[in-house]
Design an enzyme around this catalytic site. Structure first.
Site, PDB file in Angstrom:
ATOM      1  N   THR A 126      -2.387 -32.866  23.222  1.00 46.97           N
ATOM      2  CA  THR A 126      -1.097 -32.581  23.909  1.00 46.97           C
ATOM      3  C   THR A 126      -0.655 -33.608  25.047  1.00 46.97           C
ATOM      4  OG1 THR A 126       0.351 -30.931  25.006  1.00 46.97           O
ATOM      5  CG2 THR A 126      -2.047 -30.645  25.165  1.00 46.97           C
ATOM      6  N   ASP A 127       0.619 -33.761  25.441  1.00 42.83           N
ATOM      7  CA  ASP A 127       0.863 -34.623  26.515  1.00 42.83           C
ATOM      8  C   ASP A 127       0.678 -33.664  27.804  1.00 42.83           C
ATOM      9  OD1 ASP A 127       2.985 -32.584  26.261  1.00 42.83           O
ATOM     10  OD2 ASP A 127       4.540 -34.105  26.423  1.00 42.83           O
TER      11      ASP A 127
END
Ligand code: NAD
Ligand code: TDX
Length: 342
Positions: A126-127
Protein backbone atom coordinates in the site's frame (compact mmCIF):
# COMPACT_ATOMS: atom_id res chain seq x y z
CA UNK A 1 -1.32 -24.75 -17.18
CA UNK A 2 0.25 -22.64 -14.43
CA UNK A 3 -1.09 -22.65 -10.84
CA UNK A 4 -1.25 -19.32 -9.00
CA UNK A 5 -1.76 -19.38 -5.26
CA UNK A 6 -3.79 -16.27 -4.41
CA UNK A 7 -3.96 -15.45 -0.69
CA UNK A 8 -6.86 -13.37 0.61
CA UNK A 9 -8.89 -14.10 -2.51
CA UNK A 10 -12.19 -13.92 -0.62
CA UNK A 11 -11.64 -10.25 0.26
CA UNK A 12 -12.40 -7.15 -1.76
CA UNK A 13 -9.40 -6.80 -4.07
CA UNK A 14 -8.48 -10.50 -3.99
CA UNK A 15 -11.90 -11.60 -5.24
CA UNK A 16 -11.81 -9.02 -8.04
CA UNK A 17 -8.31 -10.27 -8.91
CA UNK A 18 -9.36 -13.94 -8.99
CA UNK A 19 -12.11 -13.10 -11.49
CA UNK A 20 -9.72 -10.87 -13.46
CA UNK A 21 -6.97 -13.45 -13.86
CA UNK A 22 -9.35 -16.31 -14.71
CA UNK A 23 -10.99 -14.12 -17.36
CA UNK A 24 -7.85 -12.66 -18.90
CA UNK A 25 -5.45 -15.64 -18.72
CA UNK A 26 -6.62 -18.95 -20.17
CA UNK A 27 -3.47 -20.81 -19.13
CA UNK A 28 -3.79 -20.36 -15.34
CA UNK A 29 -5.50 -22.14 -12.47
CA UNK A 30 -6.17 -20.29 -9.24
CA UNK A 31 -5.97 -21.78 -5.77
CA UNK A 32 -7.57 -19.23 -3.44
CA UNK A 33 -6.23 -19.60 0.11
CA UNK A 34 -8.13 -17.58 2.69
CA UNK A 35 -8.90 -18.08 6.38
CA UNK A 36 -12.20 -16.17 6.10
CA UNK A 37 -11.96 -13.47 8.74
CA UNK A 38 -14.89 -11.02 8.96
CA UNK A 39 -13.51 -9.52 5.68
CA UNK A 40 -13.48 -12.81 3.78
CA UNK A 41 -16.74 -13.33 1.90
CA UNK A 42 -17.12 -16.26 -0.47
CA UNK A 43 -20.27 -14.67 -1.88
CA UNK A 44 -17.83 -12.36 -3.70
CA UNK A 45 -16.86 -15.42 -5.77
CA UNK A 46 -20.31 -16.90 -6.25
CA UNK A 47 -20.54 -18.90 -9.46
CA UNK A 48 -16.88 -19.92 -9.58
CA UNK A 49 -17.31 -23.04 -7.40
CA UNK A 50 -17.74 -25.36 -10.38
CA UNK A 51 -14.99 -23.79 -12.50
CA UNK A 52 -12.31 -26.49 -12.99
CA UNK A 53 -9.63 -23.76 -13.00
CA UNK A 54 -10.63 -22.52 -9.52
CA UNK A 55 -10.23 -24.09 -6.08
CA UNK A 56 -10.84 -22.62 -2.62
CA UNK A 57 -8.86 -23.80 0.41
CA UNK A 58 -9.25 -22.45 3.92
CA UNK A 59 -6.08 -21.79 5.94
CA UNK A 60 -4.36 -19.14 8.04
CA UNK A 61 -1.21 -17.82 6.35
CA UNK A 62 0.43 -17.45 9.78
CA UNK A 63 0.04 -21.22 10.39
CA UNK A 64 2.75 -22.78 8.23
CA UNK A 65 1.54 -26.35 8.81
CA UNK A 66 -2.02 -25.45 7.84
CA UNK A 67 -0.89 -23.76 4.61
CA UNK A 68 1.27 -26.72 3.63
CA UNK A 69 -1.55 -29.18 4.44
CA UNK A 70 -4.11 -27.15 2.48
CA UNK A 71 -2.06 -27.25 -0.72
CA UNK A 72 -0.11 -30.48 -0.17
CA UNK A 73 -1.39 -31.90 -3.48
CA UNK A 74 -0.75 -28.73 -5.50
CA UNK A 75 2.23 -27.60 -7.56
CA UNK A 76 2.42 -23.87 -6.87
CA UNK A 77 4.08 -21.91 -9.69
CA UNK A 78 3.44 -18.35 -8.51
CA UNK A 79 2.00 -16.56 -5.48
CA UNK A 80 -0.04 -13.34 -5.41
CA UNK A 81 -0.31 -12.29 -1.78
CA UNK A 82 -3.32 -10.13 -0.84
CA UNK A 83 -4.19 -11.65 2.57
CA UNK A 84 -3.98 -9.00 5.29
CA UNK A 85 -5.83 -7.19 7.98
CA UNK A 86 -6.63 -4.05 6.00
CA UNK A 87 -8.66 -1.53 8.01
CA UNK A 88 -6.79 1.36 9.65
CA UNK A 89 -9.47 2.04 12.31
CA UNK A 90 -9.36 -1.58 13.51
CA UNK A 91 -5.56 -1.40 13.81
CA UNK A 92 -5.93 1.65 16.05
CA UNK A 93 -8.32 -0.30 18.32
CA UNK A 94 -6.13 -3.43 18.49
CA UNK A 95 -2.99 -4.10 16.45
CA UNK A 96 -2.47 -7.75 17.40
CA UNK A 97 -4.21 -9.38 14.40
CA UNK A 98 -2.29 -6.99 12.11
CA UNK A 99 1.03 -8.19 13.48
CA UNK A 100 0.04 -11.85 13.28
CA UNK A 101 -1.31 -11.82 9.73
CA UNK A 102 0.57 -9.01 8.02
CA UNK A 103 3.98 -9.60 9.58
CA UNK A 104 4.20 -13.20 10.87
CA UNK A 105 1.88 -14.43 8.11
CA UNK A 106 3.91 -12.81 5.33
CA UNK A 107 7.16 -14.31 6.63
CA UNK A 108 5.52 -17.76 6.89
CA UNK A 109 4.32 -17.40 3.31
CA UNK A 110 7.79 -16.37 2.14
CA UNK A 111 9.19 -19.51 3.83
CA UNK A 112 6.51 -21.66 2.19
CA UNK A 113 7.20 -20.11 -1.23
CA UNK A 114 10.94 -20.63 -0.87
CA UNK A 115 10.47 -24.28 0.11
CA UNK A 116 8.21 -24.76 -2.93
CA UNK A 117 10.66 -22.88 -5.19
CA UNK A 118 7.91 -20.73 -6.71
CA UNK A 119 8.97 -18.68 -9.75
CA UNK A 120 7.36 -15.38 -8.71
CA UNK A 121 5.85 -13.92 -5.53
CA UNK A 122 3.87 -10.67 -5.82
CA UNK A 123 3.44 -8.95 -2.48
CA UNK A 124 0.47 -6.55 -2.61
CA UNK A 125 1.23 -3.55 -0.43
CA UNK A 126 0.00 0.00 0.00
CA UNK A 127 0.98 3.64 -0.48
CA UNK A 128 0.35 4.12 3.26
CA UNK A 129 3.83 2.73 4.01
CA UNK A 130 5.24 6.08 2.82
CA UNK A 131 3.39 8.07 5.49
CA UNK A 132 1.57 11.27 4.65
CA UNK A 133 2.03 14.28 2.36
CA UNK A 134 1.27 17.97 2.77
CA UNK A 135 -0.95 19.72 0.18
CA UNK A 136 1.95 20.81 -2.05
CA UNK A 137 4.39 17.91 -1.57
CA UNK A 138 5.40 15.88 -4.61
CA UNK A 139 3.71 12.48 -4.90
CA UNK A 140 5.24 9.29 -3.45
CA UNK A 141 7.84 7.60 -5.65
CA UNK A 142 9.36 4.16 -5.01
CA UNK A 143 12.35 6.03 -3.48
CA UNK A 144 10.27 7.90 -0.88
CA UNK A 145 11.39 6.85 2.62
CA UNK A 146 9.14 4.38 4.45
CA UNK A 147 7.45 6.34 7.29
CA UNK A 148 4.23 4.55 8.27
CA UNK A 149 1.92 6.34 10.72
CA UNK A 150 -0.71 3.77 11.74
CA UNK A 151 -0.33 0.27 13.19
CA UNK A 152 -1.84 -0.99 9.90
CA UNK A 153 0.68 0.80 7.70
CA UNK A 154 3.55 -0.11 10.06
CA UNK A 155 2.60 -3.78 9.74
CA UNK A 156 2.42 -3.51 5.95
CA UNK A 157 5.79 -1.71 5.86
CA UNK A 158 7.23 -4.54 7.97
CA UNK A 159 5.93 -7.11 5.50
CA UNK A 160 7.47 -5.16 2.60
CA UNK A 161 10.81 -5.17 4.38
CA UNK A 162 10.60 -8.93 4.96
CA UNK A 163 10.01 -9.50 1.23
CA UNK A 164 12.87 -7.14 0.40
CA UNK A 165 15.18 -8.97 2.85
CA UNK A 166 14.27 -12.36 1.38
CA UNK A 167 15.12 -11.07 -2.11
CA UNK A 168 18.46 -9.73 -0.91
CA UNK A 169 19.45 -12.66 1.30
CA UNK A 170 18.02 -15.66 -0.51
CA UNK A 171 17.58 -14.46 -4.08
CA UNK A 172 13.84 -14.79 -3.44
CA UNK A 173 11.73 -13.98 -6.55
CA UNK A 174 9.70 -11.26 -4.82
CA UNK A 175 8.00 -8.20 -6.32
CA UNK A 176 6.24 -5.49 -4.30
CA UNK A 177 3.32 -3.33 -5.43
CA UNK A 178 2.20 -0.23 -3.50
CA UNK A 179 -1.23 0.97 -4.48
CA UNK A 180 -3.47 3.86 -3.47
CA UNK A 181 -7.10 3.64 -2.22
CA UNK A 182 -9.24 1.15 -4.13
CA UNK A 183 -12.99 1.31 -4.69
CA UNK A 184 -15.55 -0.71 -6.64
CA UNK A 185 -17.73 -3.84 -6.29
CA UNK A 186 -17.44 -6.13 -3.22
CA UNK A 187 -15.68 -3.66 -0.89
CA UNK A 188 -16.57 -4.29 2.75
CA UNK A 189 -18.86 -1.49 3.98
CA UNK A 190 -16.49 -0.40 6.76
CA UNK A 191 -14.36 1.51 4.19
CA UNK A 192 -15.25 5.08 3.21
CA UNK A 193 -16.99 4.65 -0.16
CA UNK A 194 -19.20 1.59 0.46
CA UNK A 195 -20.03 2.83 3.98
CA UNK A 196 -21.19 6.17 2.62
CA UNK A 197 -23.17 4.68 -0.28
CA UNK A 198 -24.94 2.11 1.91
CA UNK A 199 -25.71 4.66 4.65
CA UNK A 200 -27.04 7.15 2.08
CA UNK A 201 -29.26 4.47 0.54
CA UNK A 202 -30.74 3.91 4.01
CA UNK A 203 -30.98 7.68 4.73
CA UNK A 204 -28.58 7.28 7.64
CA UNK A 205 -25.90 9.87 8.60
CA UNK A 206 -22.59 9.86 6.71
CA UNK A 207 -19.79 10.10 9.34
CA UNK A 208 -16.99 12.28 7.92
CA UNK A 209 -13.84 12.39 10.08
CA UNK A 210 -12.47 15.82 11.07
CA UNK A 211 -12.98 18.53 8.43
CA UNK A 212 -13.30 16.07 5.52
CA UNK A 213 -10.35 17.67 3.72
CA UNK A 214 -7.99 14.67 3.85
CA UNK A 215 -6.99 13.64 0.35
CA UNK A 216 -6.79 10.13 -1.12
CA UNK A 217 -5.90 8.98 -4.65
CA UNK A 218 -8.76 6.69 -5.72
CA UNK A 219 -8.19 3.74 -8.08
CA UNK A 220 -10.90 1.62 -9.68
CA UNK A 221 -10.31 -1.89 -8.30
CA UNK A 222 -10.20 -3.50 -11.75
CA UNK A 223 -7.34 -1.15 -12.69
CA UNK A 224 -5.42 -2.25 -9.58
CA UNK A 225 -6.02 -5.92 -10.44
CA UNK A 226 -4.80 -5.36 -14.01
CA UNK A 227 -1.66 -3.62 -12.68
CA UNK A 228 -0.91 -6.44 -10.22
CA UNK A 229 -1.21 -8.93 -13.05
CA UNK A 230 1.12 -6.95 -15.28
CA UNK A 231 3.66 -7.01 -12.44
CA UNK A 232 3.10 -10.75 -11.95
CA UNK A 233 3.74 -11.44 -15.62
CA UNK A 234 6.40 -8.91 -16.56
CA UNK A 235 7.73 -7.11 -13.49
CA UNK A 236 11.43 -7.31 -12.70
CA UNK A 237 12.20 -9.51 -9.70
CA UNK A 238 13.18 -7.56 -6.59
CA UNK A 239 11.50 -4.35 -7.76
CA UNK A 240 8.85 -2.14 -6.13
CA UNK A 241 6.07 -0.67 -8.31
CA UNK A 242 3.74 2.15 -7.25
CA UNK A 243 0.19 1.95 -8.61
CA UNK A 244 -2.25 4.89 -8.53
CA UNK A 245 -5.55 6.04 -9.94
CA UNK A 246 -4.53 9.59 -10.97
CA UNK A 247 -7.67 10.73 -9.11
CA UNK A 248 -6.92 12.76 -5.99
CA UNK A 249 -10.06 13.84 -4.12
CA UNK A 250 -10.86 15.16 -0.64
CA UNK A 251 -13.17 12.93 1.39
CA UNK A 252 -15.83 15.65 1.18
CA UNK A 253 -15.57 15.63 -2.64
CA UNK A 254 -16.12 11.87 -2.56
CA UNK A 255 -19.11 12.02 -0.22
CA UNK A 256 -20.74 14.86 -2.16
CA UNK A 257 -20.30 12.96 -5.44
CA UNK A 258 -22.09 9.96 -3.91
CA UNK A 259 -24.95 12.04 -2.52
CA UNK A 260 -25.29 13.89 -5.83
CA UNK A 261 -25.58 10.69 -7.81
CA UNK A 262 -28.13 9.23 -5.41
CA UNK A 263 -30.14 12.48 -5.26
CA UNK A 264 -29.76 12.57 -1.47
CA UNK A 265 -29.33 15.80 0.57
CA UNK A 266 -25.94 16.99 1.87
CA UNK A 267 -27.64 17.39 5.28
CA UNK A 268 -26.90 13.64 5.72
CA UNK A 269 -23.22 14.55 6.20
CA UNK A 270 -22.23 14.42 9.87
CA UNK A 271 -18.77 15.67 10.88
CA UNK A 272 -17.47 13.36 13.62
CA UNK A 273 -14.34 13.09 15.79
CA UNK A 274 -11.19 12.69 13.69
CA UNK A 275 -9.29 9.40 13.35
CA UNK A 276 -6.22 9.52 15.67
CA UNK A 277 -3.07 10.13 13.61
CA UNK A 278 -5.19 10.63 10.47
CA UNK A 279 -2.87 10.91 7.43
CA UNK A 280 -3.52 14.18 5.57
CA UNK A 281 -2.83 13.21 1.98
CA UNK A 282 -1.63 10.33 -0.19
CA UNK A 283 -0.58 10.78 -3.82
CA UNK A 284 1.17 8.37 -6.15
CA UNK A 285 3.83 8.98 -8.77
CA UNK A 286 3.23 6.01 -11.07
CA UNK A 287 5.79 6.91 -13.74
CA UNK A 288 7.88 3.78 -13.04
CA UNK A 289 5.16 1.21 -13.81
CA UNK A 290 4.07 3.27 -16.82
CA UNK A 291 7.57 3.54 -18.26
CA UNK A 292 8.75 0.02 -17.40
CA UNK A 293 5.60 -2.03 -17.96
CA UNK A 294 3.30 0.24 -19.97
CA UNK A 295 0.55 0.25 -17.36
CA UNK A 296 -1.91 3.17 -17.12
CA UNK A 297 -5.21 3.15 -15.20
CA UNK A 298 -8.23 3.22 -17.52
CA UNK A 299 -11.11 4.39 -15.31
CA UNK A 300 -11.16 7.93 -13.89
CA UNK A 301 -12.96 8.87 -10.68
CA UNK A 302 -16.16 10.27 -12.22
CA UNK A 303 -16.78 7.09 -14.22
CA UNK A 304 -15.63 4.78 -11.40
CA UNK A 305 -17.81 6.35 -8.72
CA UNK A 306 -20.80 6.27 -11.10
CA UNK A 307 -20.30 2.53 -11.64
CA UNK A 308 -19.68 1.92 -7.94
CA UNK A 309 -22.82 3.72 -6.79
CA UNK A 310 -24.78 1.84 -9.46
CA UNK A 311 -23.32 -1.50 -8.29
CA UNK A 312 -24.18 -0.96 -4.61
CA UNK A 313 -27.66 0.25 -5.58
CA UNK A 314 -28.24 -2.86 -7.70
CA UNK A 315 -26.63 -5.24 -5.19
CA UNK A 316 -28.29 -4.23 -1.94
CA UNK A 317 -28.73 -7.91 -1.03
CA UNK A 318 -24.94 -8.35 -1.07
CA UNK A 319 -24.23 -5.53 1.42
CA UNK A 320 -27.30 -6.18 3.54
CA UNK A 321 -26.06 -9.77 4.01
CA UNK A 322 -22.67 -8.35 5.05
CA UNK A 323 -24.22 -5.92 7.53
CA UNK A 324 -26.44 -8.66 9.03
CA UNK A 325 -23.51 -11.15 8.98
CA UNK A 326 -25.64 -13.64 7.01
CA UNK A 327 -22.75 -13.95 4.53
CA UNK A 328 -20.82 -15.96 7.08
CA UNK A 329 -23.03 -19.01 6.43
CA UNK A 330 -21.91 -19.32 2.82
CA UNK A 331 -18.83 -21.44 3.56
CA UNK A 332 -20.86 -23.90 5.61
CA UNK A 333 -23.43 -24.22 2.84
CA UNK A 334 -20.86 -24.67 0.09
CA UNK A 335 -18.07 -26.48 1.89
CA UNK A 336 -19.75 -27.97 4.96
CA UNK A 337 -18.08 -26.21 7.93
CA UNK A 338 -18.83 -23.15 10.00
CA UNK A 339 -16.63 -20.07 9.61
CA UNK A 340 -14.58 -19.30 12.69
CA UNK A 341 -14.37 -15.89 14.25
CA UNK A 342 -11.97 -13.57 12.44
P1 NAD B 1 -9.88 -7.16 2.71
O1 NAD B 1 -9.82 -6.86 4.16
O2 NAD B 1 -11.14 -6.89 1.95
O3 NAD B 1 -9.55 -8.71 2.48
C1 NAD B 1 -8.51 -9.37 3.15
C2 NAD B 1 -8.68 -10.88 2.92
O4 NAD B 1 -7.57 -11.55 3.57
C3 NAD B 1 -9.97 -11.45 3.51
O5 NAD B 1 -10.57 -12.34 2.58
C4 NAD B 1 -9.49 -12.20 4.74
O6 NAD B 1 -10.31 -13.31 5.11
C5 NAD B 1 -8.09 -12.64 4.32
N1 NAD B 1 -7.21 -12.89 5.46
C6 NAD B 1 -7.00 -12.07 6.53
N2 NAD B 1 -6.16 -12.65 7.41
C7 NAD B 1 -5.80 -13.85 6.85
C8 NAD B 1 -4.94 -14.90 7.30
N3 NAD B 1 -4.30 -14.84 8.46
N4 NAD B 1 -4.80 -15.98 6.49
C9 NAD B 1 -5.48 -16.07 5.32
N5 NAD B 1 -6.32 -15.11 4.88
C10 NAD B 1 -6.47 -14.01 5.63
O7 NAD B 1 -8.65 -6.40 2.06
P2 NAD B 1 -8.51 -5.66 0.66
O8 NAD B 1 -9.01 -4.28 0.78
O9 NAD B 1 -9.03 -6.55 -0.41
O10 NAD B 1 -6.91 -5.58 0.55
C11 NAD B 1 -6.17 -6.66 0.00
C12 NAD B 1 -4.69 -6.32 0.06
O11 NAD B 1 -4.44 -5.14 -0.66
C13 NAD B 1 -4.15 -6.07 1.47
O12 NAD B 1 -2.87 -6.64 1.55
C14 NAD B 1 -4.10 -4.56 1.58
O13 NAD B 1 -3.09 -4.16 2.48
C15 NAD B 1 -3.76 -4.18 0.16
N6 NAD B 1 -4.22 -2.85 -0.27
C16 NAD B 1 -5.53 -2.47 -0.10
C17 NAD B 1 -5.97 -1.23 -0.56
C18 NAD B 1 -7.40 -0.79 -0.42
O14 NAD B 1 -7.71 0.34 -0.76
N7 NAD B 1 -8.33 -1.62 0.03
C19 NAD B 1 -5.05 -0.37 -1.16
C20 NAD B 1 -3.71 -0.76 -1.30
C21 NAD B 1 -3.32 -2.02 -0.87
O1 TDX C 1 -16.34 6.54 8.34
C1 TDX C 1 -15.34 7.03 7.78
N1 TDX C 1 -15.23 8.40 7.66
C2 TDX C 1 -14.15 9.00 7.08
O2 TDX C 1 -14.09 10.24 7.00
C3 TDX C 1 -14.27 6.21 7.26
C4 TDX C 1 -14.34 4.70 7.38
C5 TDX C 1 -13.19 6.83 6.67
N2 TDX C 1 -13.11 8.19 6.61
C6 TDX C 1 -11.93 8.81 5.97
C7 TDX C 1 -10.60 8.35 6.49
C8 TDX C 1 -9.70 8.46 5.26
O3 TDX C 1 -9.22 9.78 5.13
O4 TDX C 1 -11.96 8.43 4.59
C9 TDX C 1 -10.65 8.17 4.10
C10 TDX C 1 -10.58 6.74 3.61
O5 TDX C 1 -10.70 5.90 4.74
P1 TDX C 1 -10.64 4.28 4.60
O6 TDX C 1 -11.68 3.85 3.62
O7 TDX C 1 -10.67 3.72 5.99
O8 TDX C 1 -9.23 4.08 3.89
P2 TDX C 1 -7.73 4.49 4.31
O9 TDX C 1 -7.59 4.69 5.77
O10 TDX C 1 -7.30 5.62 3.40
O11 TDX C 1 -6.96 3.13 3.89
C11 TDX C 1 -7.32 2.43 2.67
O12 TDX C 1 -6.43 2.70 1.63
C12 TDX C 1 -5.15 2.13 1.69
C13 TDX C 1 -7.44 0.93 2.89
O13 TDX C 1 -8.34 0.65 3.94
C14 TDX C 1 -6.11 0.30 3.13
O14 TDX C 1 -6.22 -1.11 3.24
C15 TDX C 1 -5.19 0.65 1.99
O15 TDX C 1 -3.90 0.17 2.24
Amino acid sequence: MKTILVTGGAGFIGSNYVRHVLTTCEDVRVVNLDVLTYAGNLENLEGLEDDPRYRFVRADIADAGAVEAAVADETVDEVVHFAAESHVDRSIEDASAFLRTNVVGTQALIDFARAREVARFVHVSTDEVYGQLGPDDPAFTEETPIQPNSPYSASKASSDLLVRAACHTHGFPGLITRCSNNYGPYQFPEKLIPLMISNALEDRPLPVYGDGLNVRDWIWVEDHCAAVDVVRQRGELGQVYNIGGRSERTNLDVVKAILGQLGKPESLIEFVKDRPGHDQRYAIDDSKITAALGFVPKVGFDEGIRQTVAWYTANETWWQRVKSEAYRDYYERMYGERTGEG
